[in-house]
Design an enzyme around this catalytic site. Structure first.
Site, mmCIF file in Angstrom:
data_model
loop_
_atom_site.group_PDB
_atom_site.id
_atom_site.type_symbol
_atom_site.label_atom_id
_atom_site.label_comp_id
_atom_site.label_asym_id
_atom_site.label_seq_id
_atom_site.Cartn_x
_atom_site.Cartn_y
_atom_site.Cartn_z
ATOM 1 N N GLU A 140 0.807 -1.223 0.000
ATOM 2 C CA GLU A 140 0.000 0.000 0.000
ATOM 3 C C GLU A 140 0.842 1.275 0.000
ATOM 4 O O GLU A 140 0.815 2.048 0.972
ATOM 5 C CB GLU A 140 -0.957 0.008 1.198
ATOM 6 N N GLU A 192 -5.049 -8.704 1.087
ATOM 7 C CA GLU A 192 -5.673 -8.389 2.382
ATOM 8 C C GLU A 192 -7.160 -8.172 2.180
ATOM 9 O O GLU A 192 -7.573 -7.494 1.243
ATOM 10 C CB GLU A 192 -5.123 -7.081 2.993
HETATM 11 C C1 FCB Z 1 -4.275 -2.004 5.601
HETATM 12 C C2 FCB Z 1 -2.875 -2.308 6.089
HETATM 13 C C3 FCB Z 1 -2.811 -3.333 7.184
HETATM 14 C C4 FCB Z 1 -3.950 -3.176 8.163
HETATM 15 C C5 FCB Z 1 -5.267 -3.100 7.432
HETATM 16 C C6 FCB Z 1 -6.466 -3.017 8.342
HETATM 17 O O1 FCB Z 1 -4.309 -0.713 5.074
HETATM 18 O O2 FCB Z 1 -2.070 -2.749 5.011
HETATM 19 O O3 FCB Z 1 -1.565 -3.237 7.802
HETATM 20 O O4 FCB Z 1 -3.739 -2.085 8.956
HETATM 21 O O5 FCB Z 1 -5.268 -2.003 6.571
#
Ligand code: FCB
Length: 489
Positions: free
Chosen positions: A180, A385
């Site tokens: 990110e 994620e």
């Molecule tokens: C993302 C991050 C991760 C975590 C999630 C909830 O932006 O990559 O580390 O904090 O959100």
């Protein structure tokens, strides 16, 4: 990415046994600073997150990652939990200041050994290790030298990538350069709600470019150092931006946010150039002369897949004034994380929300995957994620029941399944997160784990969702909605 559409109707789920393709990767994910603790052990020195979290007022309750879940000492137990659940892959990040404390010079053997042992244990248990090189923990010394707004940081990153590849390339086959970079650049240097907490819009744009450059340079180093079969990627939190209405002003707000949220990365990384509209939108701030000839071509390296993180969509409209508070889903700040996105209002999409206040909207994930598929045909994707925070607690019987998380995961996995049915090449899914952990500016107040962590003792308690997800991972099938599985409410 043309993003401006009104909220589409949910896709009907027509499949019964929602079975995923053979070979689909089922994983869980974490990040070093969020779980490891052992902040000053074995030669590790502070990262920008150590400095930031130790600065009063920056993180909720003054929480820090000093101890976190103590994964640095409990890693064997954590791998055993994953093996018990039956997940097939584990995405973790390497702590740069544990491996190369000052961001320069030789690697610290003890730091490398930690990850070598972790990877060995994973392989031994049949779990594929997936390493992210950078999940936001820049060595403080590199920030002191200017951080990501400085071009030299990209060279430092490529050097660090080489050290990691040399030490772990024989056991880690899948590598993600950056996690990110939008958060690193625009929350770290723009709104300041993430480390290092600077609030300078030009610095944020410079940081974004140097992160793109760092990625390109690192991929070249990794390709040279790793076996040919290694798979390389970057993880982006592509914002699924929707316009509140189809009025021209709202559509333009969505276009501008899409430019500075998404295309500032996908442009150079996947297309070899910055989008013209982004350069125009930000022309009052910078002439982008920090982009040198050849930089965008260097950032544009062949990738084996794109890592996509998705939690919630972004809903925007045109605003008449600039406003003073900018919500970005990670905190509120008087400073904007959206250079070029002035006079845009952000709205909470309707419906249920998680403990983060983020709308639960699996359709956003479906739409996002279809859009990426049409914008970048042939590019395989992994959901690196996806998950949700809820206010979990331990029942008197010692169990943690989290039906809301199961429903969230079920809905989002069903969306992934529909996208695959529609022809999108999604190869895997990583649940965020294996463990409750340090949620950045929110400290330990938000629990994203499939496994509950009792912070005072470090005790791990798999939640109902962990068992549910383990079953999904082992069978490759989502329990039929309305059935008797734990996924129903
Ligand atoms: C993302 C991050 C991760 C975590 C999630 C909830 O932006 O990559 O580390 O904090 O959100």
């Amino acid at each position: 990415m043309a993003t401006a559409t009104r909220r589409p109707a949910p896709e009907p789920d027509t499949t019964d046994a929602r079975t995923f393709p053979e070979g689909f990767t089922w994983g869980t994910a974490t990040a070093a600073y969020q779980i490891e603790g052992a902040a000053a052990v074995d030669g590790r020195t502070p990262s920008i997150w150590d400095t930031y979290s130790h600065t009063p007022g920056k993180v909720k309750n003054g929480d820090t990652g000093d101890i976190a879940t103590d994964h640095y000492h409990r890693w064997r137990e954590d791998v055993a939990i994953m093996a018990d659940l039956g997940v097939g892959a584990y995405r973790f990040s390497l702590s740069w200041p544990r491996i190369q404390p000052t961001g320069r010079g030789p690697a610290v053997q003890k730091g490398l050994d930690f990850y070598r042992r972790l990877a060995d244990e994973l392989l031994e248990k049949g779990i594929e290790p997936v390493a992210t090189l950078y999940h936001w923990d820049l060595p403080q010394e590199l920030e002191d030298a200017g951080g990501w707004p400085e071009r030299a940081t990209a060279d430092r990153f490529a050097e660090y990538a080489g050290l990691a590849a040399e030490a772990l390339g024989d056991r880690v086959g899948t590598w993600i350069t950056l996690n990110e970079p939008w958060c690193s650049a625009f929350l770290g240097y723009g709104s300041g709600v993430h480390a290092p907490g600077r609030t300078d819009q030009v610095a944020a744009l410079r940081a974004a470019h140097h992160l793109n450059l760092a990625h390109g340079k690192a991929v070249q180093v990794l390709r040279a150092a790793l076996p040919p079969a290694a798979r390389l990627s970057i993880t982006l939190n592509i914002h699924h931006v929707r316009a509140l209405t189809e009025q021209a002003g709202d559509l333009d707000a969505a276009r501008r946010i899409d430019a500075v949220a998404n295309r500032v990365f996908t442009g150079p990384l996947l297309g070899g150039e910055y989008p013209a509209d982004l350069l125009a939108d930000t022309a009052h701030l910078t002439d982008w002369s920090f982009v040198r000839d050849g930089d965008t071509a260097l950032a544009h390296q062949p990738l084996d897949f794109l890592g996509v993180n998705y939690y919630t969509p972004t809903l925007v409209s045109a605003a008449t004034d600039d406003g003073t508070h900018h919500s970005d889903g990670h905190g509120r700040s008087a400073f904007s994380p959206w250079p070029g996105g002035e006079r845009v209002a952000f709205h909470r999409p309707p419906g249920e929300t998680t403990a983060m206040g983020w709308a639960v909207d699996p359709t956003g994930l479906y739409d996002l995957l279809l859009r990426l598929h049409s914008d970048f045909p042939g590019l395989p994707m992994m959901i690196t994620e996806n998950g949700a925070a809820f206010d979990d607690y331990v029942n008197p019987d010692g169990e943690v029941h989290d039906p809301d998380r199961i429903a969230y995961l079920d809905g989002h996995l069903a969306a992934v399944h529909r996208a695959i049915d529609a022809g999108v090449d999604v190869r895997g899914y990583f649940l965020w997160s294996l463990l409750d952990n340090f949620e950045w500016g929110y400290g330990y107040s938000k629990r994203f784990g499939a496994v509950y962590v009792d912070y005072p003792t470090g005790k791990r308690i798999p939640k109902s969702s962990a068992r549910w997800y383990g079953q999904v991972a082992r069978t490759g099938t989502l329990p039929v909605a309305g059935g008797s599985g734990e996924g129903t409410r």
